[in-house]
Scaffold this active site. Structure first.
Site, mmCIF file in Angstrom:
data_model
loop_
_atom_site.group_PDB
_atom_site.id
_atom_site.type_symbol
_atom_site.label_atom_id
_atom_site.label_comp_id
_atom_site.label_asym_id
_atom_site.label_seq_id
_atom_site.Cartn_x
_atom_site.Cartn_y
_atom_site.Cartn_z
ATOM 1 N N LEU A 16 0.832 -1.211 0.000
ATOM 2 C CA LEU A 16 0.000 0.000 0.000
ATOM 3 C C LEU A 16 0.861 1.252 0.000
ATOM 4 C CD1 LEU A 16 -2.634 -1.095 2.642
ATOM 5 C CD2 LEU A 16 -3.007 -0.791 0.197
ATOM 6 N N GLY A 17 2.059 1.121 0.521
ATOM 7 C CA GLY A 17 2.909 2.308 0.602
ATOM 8 C C GLY A 17 4.078 2.021 1.528
ATOM 9 N N LYS A 18 4.914 3.041 1.673
ATOM 10 C CA LYS A 18 6.021 2.821 2.594
ATOM 11 C C LYS A 18 6.295 4.094 3.387
ATOM 12 C CE LYS A 18 9.865 3.363 -0.721
ATOM 13 N NZ LYS A 18 9.141 3.548 -1.967
ATOM 14 N N PHE A 21 11.431 3.102 7.915
ATOM 15 C CA PHE A 21 11.737 1.761 8.460
ATOM 16 C C PHE A 21 10.883 0.636 7.898
ATOM 17 C CE2 PHE A 21 14.075 4.359 11.081
ATOM 18 C CZ PHE A 21 13.321 5.131 11.961
ATOM 19 N N GLY A 22 10.009 0.910 6.907
ATOM 20 C CA GLY A 22 9.286 -0.276 6.440
ATOM 21 C C GLY A 22 8.185 0.022 5.453
ATOM 22 N N LYS A 39 1.771 -3.562 8.726
ATOM 23 C CA LYS A 39 2.946 -2.707 8.624
ATOM 24 C C LYS A 39 4.157 -3.559 9.001
ATOM 25 C CE LYS A 39 3.589 1.424 11.072
ATOM 26 N NZ LYS A 39 3.331 2.868 11.210
ATOM 27 N N ASP A 133 3.271 14.800 15.287
ATOM 28 C CA ASP A 133 3.624 14.655 13.867
ATOM 29 C C ASP A 133 2.375 14.741 12.991
ATOM 30 O OD1 ASP A 133 5.752 12.327 12.009
ATOM 31 O OD2 ASP A 133 5.338 14.465 11.828
HETATM 32 C C1 LIG Z 1 1.485 7.003 7.270
HETATM 33 C C2 LIG Z 1 2.685 6.144 6.996
HETATM 34 C C3 LIG Z 1 2.484 4.813 7.599
HETATM 35 N N1 LIG Z 1 1.325 4.170 6.975
HETATM 36 C C4 LIG Z 1 0.558 3.355 7.722
HETATM 37 O O1 LIG Z 1 0.819 3.055 8.872
HETATM 38 C C5 LIG Z 1 -0.696 2.888 7.069
HETATM 39 C C6 LIG Z 1 -1.697 2.219 7.737
HETATM 40 C C7 LIG Z 1 -2.787 1.940 6.882
HETATM 41 N N2 LIG Z 1 -4.022 1.384 6.959
HETATM 42 N N3 LIG Z 1 -4.611 1.460 5.752
HETATM 43 C C8 LIG Z 1 -3.781 2.058 4.885
HETATM 44 N N4 LIG Z 1 -4.158 2.262 3.586
HETATM 45 C C9 LIG Z 1 -3.355 2.629 2.541
HETATM 46 O O2 LIG Z 1 -2.175 2.869 2.691
HETATM 47 C C10 LIG Z 1 -3.967 2.749 1.190
HETATM 48 C C11 LIG Z 1 -3.242 3.353 0.176
HETATM 49 C C12 LIG Z 1 -3.804 3.488 -1.106
HETATM 50 C C13 LIG Z 1 -5.100 3.000 -1.374
HETATM 51 N N5 LIG Z 1 -5.635 3.101 -2.666
HETATM 52 C C14 LIG Z 1 -7.105 3.053 -2.735
HETATM 53 C C15 LIG Z 1 -7.547 2.930 -4.186
HETATM 54 N N6 LIG Z 1 -6.969 3.998 -5.004
HETATM 55 C C16 LIG Z 1 -7.437 3.905 -6.368
HETATM 56 C C17 LIG Z 1 -5.489 3.945 -4.959
HETATM 57 C C18 LIG Z 1 -4.993 4.107 -3.533
HETATM 58 C C19 LIG Z 1 -5.813 2.398 -0.336
HETATM 59 C C20 LIG Z 1 -5.251 2.278 0.936
HETATM 60 C C21 LIG Z 1 -2.614 2.378 5.573
HETATM 61 S S1 LIG Z 1 -1.089 3.142 5.429
HETATM 62 C C22 LIG Z 1 3.691 3.949 7.490
HETATM 63 C C23 LIG Z 1 4.723 4.218 8.361
HETATM 64 C C24 LIG Z 1 5.850 3.439 8.303
HETATM 65 C C25 LIG Z 1 5.982 2.400 7.381
HETATM 66 C C26 LIG Z 1 4.917 2.138 6.496
HETATM 67 C C27 LIG Z 1 3.769 2.922 6.548
#
Ligand SMILES: CC[C@@H](NC(=O)c1cc2[nH]nc(NC(=O)c3ccc(N4CCN(C)CC4)cc3)c2s1)c1ccccc1
Length: 279
Positions: A16-18, A21-22, A39, A133
């Site tokens: 989903l993303g980064k 640290f991860g 995560k 933050d």
């Molecule tokens: C906020 C940063 C933090 N992230 C979390 O904890 C995160 C916790 C968490 N719960 N749900 C998420 N959902 C998504 O990231 C997400 C991204 C794109 C999506 N798409 C929907 C459909 N669209 C067409 C395209 C996009 C849907 C869900 C995230 S990120 C993090 C910190 C450190 C390491 C990794 C991640």
């Protein structure tokens, strides 16, 4: 009674993303088919950046918070290389991406997000937790366009003197942190003002402009910012009452929730709607 979790309890989906640290993946718990965000943090990376204490704090704090606008942390587990956090899945992803896509939000949409943020901040401040933050990158949206505060990696128990190793944008730092003064939950009030400004205009008020970050510090310390003309007087008033150099002069959360700009954009309460249908 917290269950013991393991990686084989989950089917792992797409990334989903980064963040620091991860990375985070969508995942499905096998027996319940419940969708979560997993995560995955690399232990070697955490140690290299001596961020393990920060992670312990993130887990302790976020696991104990229950609020509709705070991303749930359901559990955690680790193997020899990784720590895994089982988080609530926010189906519309980062607020930041939605903002970039439409440059800036309407006053109604921004007002609703700020009201949701104020509700969540009021809740954590009552528990003497400060997030420290607040920025669009750490805010997620669920299916119902409800805002979810994620990533409590920088949250602490107030008051705190802890030096925040400045990584990532400085735009959201209040004067007392830029000058490394003792700070308390009122720093989140400043960040709420910065967030409100950024959602309404598309830019942060003390934007790290081309000429480097020390000018950003200077502008933050002197609270030098201008608000574009398209911003309404009510919104201008709320931003101005949060971006106060003196933390004690910042509008307290309860007054943010009663601010005219917040009240005028709220959905009519259900009571009014049901009684109306008989007239
Ligand atoms: C906020 C940063 C933090 N992230 C979390 O904890 C995160 C916790 C968490 N719960 N749900 C998420 N959902 C998504 O990231 C997400 C991204 C794109 C999506 N798409 C929907 C459909 N669209 C067409 C395209 C996009 C849907 C869900 C995230 S990120 C993090 C910190 C450190 C390491 C990794 C991640």
């Amino acid at each position: 009674t917290p269950r013991l979790w393991a990686l084989n309890n989950f089917d792992i989906g797409t990334g989903l993303g980064k963040g620091q640290f991860g990375r985070v993946y969508i995942a499905r718990e096998k027996t319940s088919s419940f969708i979560v965000a997993l995560k995955v943090l690399k232990i070697s990376e955490l140690i290299k950046n001596n961020a393990e204490k920060q992670l312990v704090r993130e887990v302790e704090i976020q696991a104990n918070l229950r609020h509709p606008n705070i991303l749930r942390l359901y559990g955690h587990f680790h193997d020899e290389k990784y720590v895994f956090l089982i988080l609530e899945y926010a189906a519309k992803g980062e607020l930041f991406r939605h903002l970039k896509k439409c440059t800036r939000f309407t006053e109604k949409r921004t007002s609703r997000y700020i009201a949701q943020m104020a509700g969540a901040l009021g809740y954590i401040h009552k528990k003497h937790v400060i997030h420290r933050d607040i920025k669009p990158e750490n805010l997620l949206l669920d299916m119902n366009d409800q805002l979810k505060i994620a990533d409590f990696g920088w949250s602490v128990h107030a008051p705190s003197q802890r030096r925040k190793t400045l990584c990532g944008t400085k735009d959201y730092l209040p004067p007392e942190m830029v000058e490394n003064q003792p700070h308390d939950e009122k720093i989140d009030l400043w960040s709420l003002g910065v967030l409100c400004y950024e959602l309404l205009t598309g830019n942060a008020p003390f934007e790290e402009s081309a000429n480097g970050r020390d000018t950003t510090y200077k502008r933050i310390a002197k609270v030098e910012f201008t608000i574009p003309d398209h911003v309404s007087a009510d919104a201008r008033d709320l931003i101005g009452s949060l971006l106060q150099r003196d933390p004690n002069k910042r509008l307290p959360i309860k007054d943010v929730l009663n601010h005219p700009w917040i009240l005028k954009h709220q959905k009519p309460s259900n009571v009014l709607r049901t009684t109306n249908k008989f007239f």
